[in-house]
Design a protein around this motif. Structure first.
Motif, PDB file in Angstrom:
ATOM      1  N   TRP A 139       0.887  -1.264   0.053  1.00 22.49           N
ATOM      2  CA  TRP A 139      -0.065  -0.036   0.017  1.00 22.49           C
ATOM      3  C   TRP A 139       0.858   1.351   0.152  1.00 22.49           C
ATOM      4  O   TRP A 139       1.707   1.511   0.858  1.00 22.49           O
ATOM      5  N   ALA A 189       0.090   5.218   0.192  1.00 26.12           N
ATOM      6  CA  ALA A 189      -1.117   6.317   0.333  1.00 26.12           C
ATOM      7  C   ALA A 189      -1.025   7.107  -0.790  1.00 26.12           C
ATOM      8  O   ALA A 189      -2.350   7.552  -1.397  1.00 26.12           O
ATOM      9  N   ASP A 190      -0.057   7.536  -1.256  1.00 24.25           N
ATOM     10  CA  ASP A 190       0.160   8.662  -2.392  1.00 24.25           C
ATOM     11  C   ASP A 190      -0.615   7.989  -3.783  1.00 24.25           C
ATOM     12  O   ASP A 190      -1.525   8.659  -4.369  1.00 24.25           O
ATOM     13  N   GLU A 220      -4.566   8.472  -4.002  1.00 21.54           N
ATOM     14  CA  GLU A 220      -5.347   9.949  -4.118  1.00 21.54           C
ATOM     15  C   GLU A 220      -5.615  10.222  -5.774  1.00 21.54           C
ATOM     16  O   GLU A 220      -4.948   9.604  -6.648  1.00 21.54           O
ATOM     17  N   LYS A 248      -3.218  -2.672  -2.427  1.00 25.25           N
ATOM     18  CA  LYS A 248      -3.613  -3.133  -1.323  1.00 25.25           C
ATOM     19  C   LYS A 248      -3.734  -4.418  -0.922  1.00 25.25           C
ATOM     20  O   LYS A 248      -4.484  -4.997  -1.343  1.00 25.25           O
ATOM     21  N   THR A 250     -13.598  11.688  -0.208  1.00 23.84           N
ATOM     22  CA  THR A 250     -12.753  10.965   0.538  1.00 23.84           C
ATOM     23  C   THR A 250     -13.498   9.708   0.975  1.00 23.84           C
ATOM     24  O   THR A 250     -14.250   9.885   1.606  1.00 23.84           O
ATOM     25  N   ASN A 284     -13.055   5.925   2.918  1.00 18.28           N
ATOM     26  CA  ASN A 284     -12.061   5.083   3.828  1.00 18.28           C
ATOM     27  C   ASN A 284     -12.754   3.823   3.703  1.00 18.28           C
ATOM     28  O   ASN A 284     -13.781   3.707   3.833  1.00 18.28           O
TER      29      ASN A 284
END
Lengths: 373, 228
Positions: free
Chosen positions: B50, B52-53, B56, B66, B187, B189
Motif C-alpha cells: 500500500w 497512500a499517494d 489519491e 492494497k 474521500t 475510507n
C-alpha cells in the motif's frame, strides 16, 4: 650362684601364678555343636512418577517434566501416573503452585479412590507391586492468569503392611516420616529371593540339638514389623548337666550395624523369655541349663523392628547361627589343669593363687635384701 | 555372661524408643516440577504494497495496490480474521456502470459498495485461503465483510512469527461510478481491521485442525477484549 637360683625360683613361681590366673579366668570351654547358615532379604518401597504429553504426531511420549507456552483455558494432553516398583504401599499426592498470581483451584481427584486431608490426596487402596495409578489424564490451564507458574506434583509412598491407616483421621498414616528410597532403580519384578539354609552338626551333637533343615527360611522380602519364627529342640542325652549357648555372627559383607534392627527372641515352652536382644551376639549367650534327660523345645522369633530407616532396605542379611555346649562338672580333677572347672573347683585355684603371691613376695624381698649387700 | 547382652538390647530399645514414638517404615517419594508460561495473542496488520499517494485522485475502475496481511507477533498460535469495511451509497444515490460502460440491468435496489476487492488473478474477489464468514450490511454507509483465514470448514492456524499467505486481496478497485453522484472529490475510507484469537481451549472446538470459522468468529465476537 644364689642370685641365679633365686631368679629360677621367681620364674617358676611366676609361671605357676600365670597358670592359675589364666585357668582362673577361662574356667569354661565351650564346644561348638551345630551351626546354621541362612539369610533373610529385606525389600524396599520404590515409586516412580511418570509424566506424558503428546508429540506433534499425536503420539503419547514420556517426559521428565512439562515446560510449555500455554494460554488461559487451554487443555493440555498432559497425563501423570505413579508406578509402584517396590513392595505393596499406600500412596499420597500433593499439588503445589509456585509463582502463580492467583488462586488455582485444585485438580479434580475422584472421591471414590481419593480422600483429601491437609495438603495431600490419599489413595484409599493399597498399590500392589508392578501396578500404577493415573492421577489425571489431561490438564486445563486455569482461566484469567498471566505469566509463568510452576506446577509441582509430589508423590509419597509407605509400606502398607503393618501400617495402621485411618482415612477418617486428619493424618491417615499417623505420625510417620517419608524418606527417599536408597535405590531409584529398585524393581521388585527383578528381585530373586533365594534362601539356602545349611545346617551342620559337629560329631555326634545331633543327639543334643535338633534344628529344622529349613530353619528360619523365608522367601518373602522382609520389611519393618515382619516376624519369622521357628523351633529348635534341645535334649540332654548325657549323664552330666550341660548348658547350651549361642553366638550368632554376621556372614555377609554388610556391616554389623545393619543387623541392629533384627531382633531375636528365644522363648521356652513355658513362655519364659530365654533371650531378647539383637540377632548377633558378641559373646556366648546362654540358652539355659539342662539336667541329664531333660528336653526343651525353644521358639526362636526374629523380628524386623519398626523404627528403622530405608538404610535397612534391600539388604541380604546372611546369618551364622552357632550353638555351643558346656559340660557342668561337680567333681574336680586337680592334676588336669587344662580341663574346665566350675563351681567348687574355683576355690582350689584361688588358694593356689594366694600361695603363689606370697611366695613371690618373699622371693622378691630376699632378692632386694641380697642386692643391698 | 548375659549382662552384656541385656545392656546392648536395652541401648537398642532406648535408641528405637527415643525417636519420640515416630514410626518409620520403608517409604519413598518422587516429584516433578512443571512450568507453564501463560502467553498472549498479539497480531500485526500490515499492507506491504500500500502506498497512500497512489490512492489519491483515483478514477473509476482504477486499481490501487492494497494487500492486507496479518503477522502473528505473539507467543502462541492464533486464528485470524480480517474485516473490510467498504463504503457504499444507496441505490438511488449512485449508478455503478458495468465494465463495458452499460448501465446495470435490472437496476439494483440495494446500496452499492464503492470499491471492489481484486485478488491475485486480477479478478474480483479475495485470494484463496480466505473464507467470507460474515457479511453485515446493516450500516447505512458501509458494508462490513469478515474473512477468516482458512476454508469453509476449518480455520488455518497462524503460527508464531508467521504471516498470512496469500494476503486477503491484492488490490482495491474503485467501482465504475458514474460521474455526477457526489463521489468525485470525496474521500472514501476503506477500513481494514485484523482480529486474532487463541487456537486452543476454545469452547465448541474439539479439534484445532477442524475449527469451524463461524464458531470461532462467534467466540471472538463474544469474548474478545477488543471486540469487533
Amino acid at each position: 650362684m644364689i642370685a641365679k637360683k633365686r631368679i629360677k625360683y621367681a620364674a617358676l613361681i611366676l609361671i605357676l601364678l600365670a597358670a592359675t590366673v589364666v585357668s582362673g579366668i577361662y574356667a569354661y570351654t565351650s564346644y561348638e555343636i551345630a551351626t546354621v547358615e541362612n539369610n533373610v532379604v529385606s525389600g524396599a518401597v520404590n515409586i516412580e512418577l511418570k509424566e506424558y504429553v503428546k508429540d506433534s504426531n499425536g503420539q503419547q511420549v514420556e517426559v521428565d517434566s512439562v515446560n510449555e507456552h500455554v494460554i488461559p483455558n487451554e487443555n493440555i494432553p498432559f497425563t501423570v501416573r505413579v508406578y509402584n516398583k517396590g513392595i505393596k504401599a499406600y500412596l499420597r499426592i500433593k499439588y503445589e503452585y509456585v509463582n502463580a498470581t492467583f488462586n488455582i483451584s485444585d485438580i479434580n481427584m475422584n472421591s471414590t479412590d481419593w480422600v483429601k486431608k491437609g495438603d495431600y490426596y490419599y489413595f484409599k487402596s493399597i498399590l500392589d507391586e508392578n501396578t500404577y495409578v493415573e492421577l489425571f489424564n489431561g490438564y486445563t490451564i486455569p482461566n484469567n492468569i498471566t505469566g509463568e507458574y510452576n506446577f509441582i506434583i509430589t508423590a509419597e509412598a509407605i509400606q502398607s503392611e503393618h501400617l495402621n491407616v485411618n482415612f477418617e483421621s486428619d493424618t491417615p498414616w499417623g505420625n510417620i516420616t517419608i524418606e527417599d528410597s536408597i535405590d531409584d532403580n529398585y524393581d521388585i519384578s527383578t528381585v530373586n529371593v533365594s534362601s539356602n539354609t545349611i545346617v551342620d552338626y559337629k560329631d555326634d551333637s545331633r543327639k543334643f540339638i535338633e534344628i529344622p533343615a529349613n530353619f528360619m527360611e523365608n522367601i518373602s522380602l522382609l520389611k519393618p514389623g515382619d516376624e519369622i519364627s521357628d523351633y529348635i529342640t534341645i535334649k540332654n542325652v548325657s549323664n552330666k548337666d550341660i548348658e547350651i549357648l549361642m553366638k550368632n555372627v554376621n556372614l555377609s559383607t554388610i556391616s554389623n550395624d545393619n543387623y541392629r534392627y533384627l531382633n531375636l527372641k528365644v522363648i521356652d515352652e513355658s513362655n519364659n523369655t530365654v533371650y531378647d536382644g539383637t540377632i548377633l551376639q558378641n559373646t556366648l549367650t546362654s540358652l539355659g541349663s539342662f539336667k541329664p534327660g531333660e528336653s526343651k523345645r525353644l521358639k526362636f522369633v526374629v523380628k524386623f523392628y519398626e523404627g528403622n530407616p530405608n538404610a535397612t532396605s534391600e539388604k541380604d542379611y546372611k546369618i551364622g547361627w552357632k550353638f555351643y555346649l558346656n559340660e557342668l562338672e561337680e567333681e574336680i580333677d586337680v592334676i588336669d589343669i587344662i580341663n574346665p572347672y566350675t563351681g567348687d573347683g574355683i576355690i582350689f585355684w584361688v588358694i593356689l593363687f594366694v600361695i603363689s603371691l606370697c611366695l613371690l613376695a618373699l622371693t622378691i624381698k630376699k632378692f632386694i635384701l641380697a642386692k643391698k649387700y | 555372661m548375659n549382662k552384656k547382652k541385656v545392656m546392648v538390647a536395652a541401648i537398642v530399645l532406648a535408641l528405637v524408643l527415643s525417636i519420640g514414638g515416630v514410626l518409620a517404615y520403608f517409604s519413598d517419594s518422587d516429584a516433578a516440577t512443571n512450568t507453564f508460561t501463560v502467553g498472549n495473542i498479539s497480531i500485526e496488520l500490515t499492507e506491504p504494497n500500500w502506498v497512500a499517494d497512489n490512492a489519491e485522485n483515483i478514477l473509476p475502475n482504477q486499481k490501487v495496490a492494497k494487500d492486507p496481511t496479518i503477522k502473528n507477533d505473539g507467543s502462541n498460535p492464533a486464528f485470524v480474521f480480517i474485516e473490510v469495511a467498504i463504503p457504499k451509497k444507496a441505490a438511488n444515490a449512485v449508478i455503478i456502470e458495468n465494465q463495458d460502460g452499460t448501465s446495470p440491468d435490472p437496476v439494483p435496489t440495494d446500496a452499492q459498495p464503492l470499491f471492489e476487492l481484486i485478488n491475485s488473478t486480477g479478478n474480483v474477489g479475495v485470494n484463496s485461503g480466505w473464507y467470507l464468514v460474515e457479511t453485515d450490511t446493516t450500516d447505512a454507509s458501509v458494508n462490513k465483510y469478515v474473512y477468516a483465514y482458512g476454508s469453509s470448514t476449518a480455520m488455518t492456524s497462524l503460527g508464531v512469527n508467521a504471516s498470512t499467505n496469500p494476503a486477503l486481496f491484492n488490490e482495491i478497485r474503485l467501482a465504475n461510478v458514474q460521474e455526477g453522484w457526489s463521489v468525485e472529490s470525496s474521500t472514501q475510507n476503506v477500513v481494514v481491521t485484523g482480529y486474532g484469537i487463541q487456537t486452543e481451549g476454545l469452547s465448541g472446538v474439539t479439534n484445532t485442525a477442524q475449527a469451524n470459522p463461524s464458531t470461532v468468529w462467534g467466540l471472538l465476537k463474544a469474548n474478545a477484549v477488543h471486540k469487533p
